[in-house]
Scaffold this motif. Structure first.
Motif, PDB file in Angstrom:
ATOM      1  N   CYS A 325       0.829  -1.200   0.000  1.00 15.75           N
ATOM      2  CA  CYS A 325       0.000   0.000   0.000  1.00 15.75           C
ATOM      3  C   CYS A 325       0.870   1.260   0.000  1.00 15.75           C
ATOM      4  CB  CYS A 325      -0.923  -0.031   1.215  1.00 15.75           C
ATOM      5  SG  CYS A 325      -1.985   1.394   1.410  1.00 15.75           S
ATOM      6  N   ALA A 326       1.943   1.231   0.776  1.00 13.55           N
ATOM      7  CA  ALA A 326       2.842   2.394   0.867  1.00 13.55           C
ATOM      8  C   ALA A 326       3.463   2.726  -0.483  1.00 13.55           C
ATOM      9  CB  ALA A 326       3.934   2.119   1.899  1.00 13.55           C
ATOM     10  N   GLN A 327       3.798   1.709  -1.271  1.00 11.34           N
ATOM     11  CA  GLN A 327       4.399   1.957  -2.586  1.00 11.34           C
ATOM     12  C   GLN A 327       3.382   2.538  -3.558  1.00 11.34           C
ATOM     13  OE1 GLN A 327       7.391   2.078  -3.289  1.00 11.34           O
ATOM     14  NE2 GLN A 327       8.566   0.622  -2.081  1.00 11.34           N
ATOM     15  N   SER A 328       2.115   2.164  -3.423  1.00 11.20           N
ATOM     16  CA  SER A 328       1.070   2.773  -4.249  1.00 11.20           C
ATOM     17  C   SER A 328       0.955   4.266  -3.953  1.00 11.20           C
ATOM     18  CB  SER A 328      -0.281   2.086  -4.000  1.00 11.20           C
ATOM     19  OG  SER A 328      -0.318   0.808  -4.566  1.00 11.20           O
ATOM     20  N   VAL A 329       0.952   4.597  -2.670  1.00  9.75           N
ATOM     21  CA  VAL A 329       0.883   6.008  -2.269  1.00  9.75           C
ATOM     22  C   VAL A 329       2.107   6.755  -2.782  1.00  9.75           C
ATOM     23  CG1 VAL A 329       0.866   7.573  -0.294  1.00  9.75           C
ATOM     24  CG2 VAL A 329      -0.543   5.496  -0.257  1.00  9.75           C
ATOM     25  N   SER A 330       3.277   6.150  -2.646  1.00 11.52           N
ATOM     26  CA  SER A 330       4.513   6.774  -3.102  1.00 11.52           C
ATOM     27  C   SER A 330       4.501   7.008  -4.612  1.00 11.52           C
ATOM     28  CB  SER A 330       5.713   5.898  -2.715  1.00 11.52           C
ATOM     29  OG  SER A 330       6.908   6.394  -3.259  1.00 11.52           O
ATOM     30  N   PHE A 331       4.006   6.027  -5.365  1.00 11.68           N
ATOM     31  CA  PHE A 331       3.962   6.170  -6.821  1.00 11.68           C
ATOM     32  C   PHE A 331       3.086   7.353  -7.214  1.00 11.68           C
ATOM     33  CE2 PHE A 331       2.344   5.442 -11.053  1.00 11.68           C
ATOM     34  CZ  PHE A 331       3.444   4.966 -11.753  1.00 11.68           C
ATOM     35  N   ILE A 332       1.919   7.473  -6.596  1.00 15.54           N
ATOM     36  CA  ILE A 332       1.017   8.581  -6.920  1.00 15.54           C
ATOM     37  C   ILE A 332       1.659   9.917  -6.572  1.00 15.54           C
ATOM     38  CG2 ILE A 332      -1.138   9.694  -6.225  1.00 15.54           C
ATOM     39  CD1 ILE A 332      -1.567   7.483  -8.240  1.00 15.54           C
ATOM     40  N   LYS A 333       2.333   9.993  -5.450  1.00 13.80           N
ATOM     41  CA  LYS A 333       2.980  11.247  -5.058  1.00 13.80           C
ATOM     42  C   LYS A 333       4.032  11.682  -6.070  1.00 13.80           C
ATOM     43  CE  LYS A 333       2.359  10.985  -0.027  1.00 13.80           C
ATOM     44  NZ  LYS A 333       3.044  10.828   1.287  1.00 13.80           N
ATOM     45  N   ARG A 334       4.773  10.716  -6.607  1.00 17.64           N
ATOM     46  CA  ARG A 334       5.878  11.048  -7.497  1.00 17.64           C
ATOM     47  C   ARG A 334       5.498  11.109  -8.963  1.00 17.64           C
ATOM     48  NH1 ARG A 334       9.481   7.097  -7.493  1.00 17.64           N
ATOM     49  NH2 ARG A 334       8.245   5.615  -6.291  1.00 17.64           N
ATOM     50  N   ALA A 335       4.300  10.608  -9.314  1.00 15.64           N
ATOM     51  CA  ALA A 335       3.875  10.606 -10.715  1.00 15.64           C
ATOM     52  C   ALA A 335       3.743  12.032 -11.243  1.00 15.64           C
ATOM     53  CB  ALA A 335       2.556   9.863 -10.862  1.00 15.64           C
ATOM     54  N   ALA A 336       4.044  12.196 -12.513  1.00 18.82           N
ATOM     55  CA  ALA A 336       3.960  13.517 -13.146  1.00 18.82           C
ATOM     56  C   ALA A 336       2.543  13.853 -13.591  1.00 18.82           C
ATOM     57  CB  ALA A 336       4.908  13.567 -14.343  1.00 18.82           C
ATOM     58  N   SER A 337       1.619  12.939 -13.458  1.00 20.98           N
ATOM     59  CA  SER A 337       0.236  13.165 -13.885  1.00 20.98           C
ATOM     60  C   SER A 337      -0.383  14.343 -13.144  1.00 20.98           C
ATOM     61  CB  SER A 337      -0.603  11.910 -13.621  1.00 20.98           C
ATOM     62  OG  SER A 337       0.016  10.743 -14.109  1.00 20.98           O
ATOM     63  N   LYS A 338      -1.125  15.165 -13.879  1.00 20.92           N
ATOM     64  CA  LYS A 338      -1.887  16.238 -13.237  1.00 20.92           C
ATOM     65  C   LYS A 338      -3.172  15.707 -12.628  1.00 20.92           C
ATOM     66  CE  LYS A 338      -0.074  19.908 -16.223  1.00 20.92           C
ATOM     67  NZ  LYS A 338      -0.406  20.961 -17.201  1.00 20.92           N
ATOM     68  N   ASP A 339      -3.705  14.675 -13.240  1.00 21.63           N
ATOM     69  CA  ASP A 339      -4.927  14.024 -12.765  1.00 21.63           C
ATOM     70  C   ASP A 339      -4.516  12.697 -12.120  1.00 21.63           C
ATOM     71  OD1 ASP A 339      -7.334  12.741 -12.379  1.00 21.63           O
ATOM     72  OD2 ASP A 339      -8.047  12.969 -14.438  1.00 21.63           O
ATOM     73  N   LYS A 340      -4.337  12.709 -10.804  1.00 23.93           N
ATOM     74  CA  LYS A 340      -3.893  11.500 -10.110  1.00 23.93           C
ATOM     75  C   LYS A 340      -4.548  11.429  -8.742  1.00 23.93           C
ATOM     76  CE  LYS A 340       0.366  13.756  -8.445  1.00 23.93           C
ATOM     77  NZ  LYS A 340       1.842  13.662  -8.363  1.00 23.93           N
ATOM     78  N   GLU A 341      -4.927  10.221  -8.360  1.00 24.84           N
ATOM     79  CA  GLU A 341      -5.615  10.011  -7.090  1.00 24.84           C
ATOM     80  C   GLU A 341      -5.196   8.679  -6.497  1.00 24.84           C
ATOM     81  OE1 GLU A 341      -9.797  11.819  -8.949  1.00 24.84           O
ATOM     82  OE2 GLU A 341      -9.807   9.958  -7.783  1.00 24.84           O
ATOM     83  N   VAL A 342      -5.233   8.596  -5.187  1.00 22.84           N
ATOM     84  CA  VAL A 342      -5.073   7.319  -4.502  1.00 22.84           C
ATOM     85  C   VAL A 342      -6.186   7.220  -3.466  1.00 22.84           C
ATOM     86  CG1 VAL A 342      -3.450   8.242  -2.782  1.00 22.84           C
ATOM     87  CG2 VAL A 342      -3.500   5.786  -3.269  1.00 22.84           C
ATOM     88  N   GLY A 343      -6.826   6.066  -3.424  1.00 25.48           N
ATOM     89  CA  GLY A 343      -7.895   5.838  -2.459  1.00 25.48           C
ATOM     90  C   GLY A 343      -7.582   4.629  -1.605  1.00 25.48           C
ATOM     91  N   LEU A 344      -7.583   4.815  -0.296  1.00 23.53           N
ATOM     92  CA  LEU A 344      -7.294   3.716   0.620  1.00 23.53           C
ATOM     93  C   LEU A 344      -8.594   3.207   1.233  1.00 23.53           C
ATOM     94  CD1 LEU A 344      -4.114   5.101   2.424  1.00 23.53           C
ATOM     95  CD2 LEU A 344      -4.272   3.732   0.329  1.00 23.53           C
ATOM     96  N   TYR A 345      -8.747   1.894   1.223  1.00 23.36           N
ATOM     97  CA  TYR A 345      -9.939   1.258   1.772  1.00 23.36           C
ATOM     98  C   TYR A 345      -9.591   0.646   3.122  1.00 23.36           C
ATOM     99  CZ  TYR A 345     -12.890   1.789  -2.351  1.00 23.36           C
ATOM    100  OH  TYR A 345     -13.671   2.312  -3.354  1.00 23.36           O
ATOM    101  N   PRO A 346     -10.073   1.236   4.217  1.00 21.10           N
ATOM    102  CA  PRO A 346      -9.730   0.746   5.561  1.00 21.10           C
ATOM    103  C   PRO A 346     -10.198  -0.686   5.783  1.00 21.10           C
ATOM    104  CG  PRO A 346     -10.719   2.938   5.667  1.00 21.10           C
ATOM    105  CD  PRO A 346     -10.921   2.437   4.274  1.00 21.10           C
ATOM    106  N   GLY A 347      -9.318  -1.483   6.373  1.00 17.39           N
ATOM    107  CA  GLY A 347      -9.668  -2.843   6.739  1.00 17.39           C
ATOM    108  C   GLY A 347      -9.760  -3.825   5.589  1.00 17.39           C
ATOM    109  N   MET A 348      -9.364  -3.405   4.390  1.00 19.04           N
ATOM    110  CA  MET A 348      -9.461  -4.296   3.232  1.00 19.04           C
ATOM    111  C   MET A 348      -8.087  -4.854   2.904  1.00 19.04           C
ATOM    112  SD  MET A 348     -11.260  -3.654  -0.494  1.00 19.04           S
ATOM    113  CE  MET A 348     -12.921  -3.781   0.203  1.00 19.04           C
ATOM    114  N   ASP A 349      -8.055  -6.157   2.618  1.00 17.14           N
ATOM    115  CA  ASP A 349      -6.804  -6.842   2.286  1.00 17.14           C
ATOM    116  C   ASP A 349      -6.615  -6.845   0.765  1.00 17.14           C
ATOM    117  OD1 ASP A 349      -4.480  -8.325   2.463  1.00 17.14           O
ATOM    118  OD2 ASP A 349      -5.328  -9.916   3.683  1.00 17.14           O
ATOM    119  N   HIS A 350      -5.905  -7.838   0.248  1.00 14.76           N
ATOM    120  CA  HIS A 350      -5.476  -7.795  -1.151  1.00 14.76           C
ATOM    121  C   HIS A 350      -6.607  -8.053  -2.145  1.00 14.76           C
ATOM    122  CE1 HIS A 350      -2.607  -7.858  -4.400  1.00 14.76           C
ATOM    123  NE2 HIS A 350      -3.006  -9.059  -4.782  1.00 14.76           N
TER     124      HIS A 350
END
Length: 381
Positions: A325-350
């Motif tokens: 999950c941390a790497q997904s958040v990191s990828f979105i932060k560093r992506a050059a996309s102007k339209d980018k989002e990350v959504g975390l689902y609490p308590g959900m596994d893979h």
């Protein structure tokens, strides 16, 4: 916790098959003596799952089965419509192909905002494309043409089951699918979206990294993508080092156990039994070369993040023990996309996108699919 004992728990009845796949078949192939008549190792003629057949009985649905041949270096060769009959395995024992399926709906009872758009669905590791048509009917009704390839060594595509050599191999397969689709359907560019889950997310970004300038992608929606390995699933450095030493001569060896079916779908559920009984799904351990290809690919994806400029949304369960999950958040932060989002689902596994006969359609389950559908349809114009 993984132990060396886990790697040795290979069923006795599989011992010859493993020895043949790992050692004997590659040796015979190099000597020009490999006599297998089916380069999909028996998967090509397996029956379709009921989700596919039920969908295709509906009068407004058009389906197309196709395979595109590729060279050992990834060059796109000819393609053809297929009927999945034994005669299609004649004279092709030394060839490689990617099988894919296309669905369209001509239902006109409601708005079709995605008319003229393609949605390429990229399945997870060990899985295959056809199963993922479940719960995609709203997207078909909205006008999407849905294209679903079986990635290399998966489903009806060629290769030893579950054996991947590199992230480039996966990108080549997606590119071949898209090139062939343009050949038979017309060369007019269509807006194209990707939806990928886990290994499918890895595949989607790998494609963008290698072929994003050849056939551009307009939007990418990923669920729990494999762009980093969760600490619970990562292996000790000594295992990785030994794997690299063994890769040149035993890369096909199924070394590392994957997540149990009961853990993923729930013990005793019909969905778990369907998964267990489906032989188009790879049920074995992770092969050495596959694990290394995924690790190397994840590292390349992280380096590529700052160059990624396509609209993207990633959703991830915050207790995922398979992909990071941390790497997904990191990828979105560093992506050059102007339209980018990350959504975390609490308590959900893979397993976020659950498919299966008796999977409960609770509010959280529905929200994941609604999240996907809403975001994709917002990006069709």
């Amino acid at each position: 916790m993984w132990t060396w004992a886990d790697a040795l728990k290979l069923h006795a009845s599989n011992s010859f098959e493993i020895a043949y796949q790992v050692f004997l078949a590659p040796f015979l192939a190099q000597c020009g003596l490999y006599l297998s008549l089916d380069p999909t190792w028996g998967r090509y003629l397996l029956p379709a799952v009921k989700y596919e057949t039920e969908l295709e009985t509906q009068p407004h649905i058009t389906a197309r089965d196709r395979r595109v041949f590729i060279s050992p270096t990834g060059q796109v060769l000819e393609g053809e419509d297929v009927k999945l009959v034994p005669s299609e395995l004649e004279g092709v024992k030394h060839r490689q192909w990617i099988y894919y399926k296309v669905w369209e709906s001509d239902e006109s009872s409601g708005p079709r905002p995605a008319q003229g758009c393609d949605l390429v669905i990229l399945h997870g590791f060990g899985d295959y494309g056809g199963k993922w048509i479940q719960r995609c009917e709203p997207l078909l009704r909205a006008g999407y043409r849905i294209i679903v390839p079986d990635l290399p060594s998966h489903g009806r595509s060629t290769g030893v089951h579950g054996h991947i050599g590199s992230s480039k191999q996966v990108a080549d397969a997606i590119f071949a699918t898209m090139v062939d689709t343009r050949r038979w359907s017309g060369k007019t560019p269509r807006k194209t979206h990707f939806f990928g889950v886990s290994f499918g997310g890895f595949s989607a970004i790998s494609y963008c990294m290698h072929y994003g300038k050849d056939i551009p992608i307009d939007a990418v929606f990923l669920g729990c993508p494999l762009i980093g390995v969760a600490t619970e699933t990562d292996r000790p450095w000594i295992v990785k080092a030994l794997g690299r030493l063994a890769n040149s001569w035993a890369g096909r060896f199924p070394l590392l156990p994957t997540r149990s079916i009961d853990e993923a779908f729930g013990k005793g559920t019909q969905a778990a039994q369907e998964y267990r009984d489906d032989y188009r799904i790879y049920h074995g351990h992770l092969r050495i070369s596959t694990g290394l290809a995924l690790l190397d690919g994840c590292e390349a994806i992280q380096k590529y993040a700052s160059s990624f400029s396509i609209p993207i949304r990633i959703i991830h369960g915050d207790i995922d023990t398979v992909t990071s999950c941390a790497q997904s958040v990191s990828f979105i932060k560093r992506a050059a996309s102007k339209d980018k989002e990350v959504g975390l689902y609490p308590g959900m596994d893979h397993i976020m996108f659950k498919v299966g006969t008796d999977v409960p359609a609770d509010a959280t389950d529905r929200s994941v699919f609604e999240d996907r559908n809403d975001w994709l349809l917002k990006h069709v114009s």
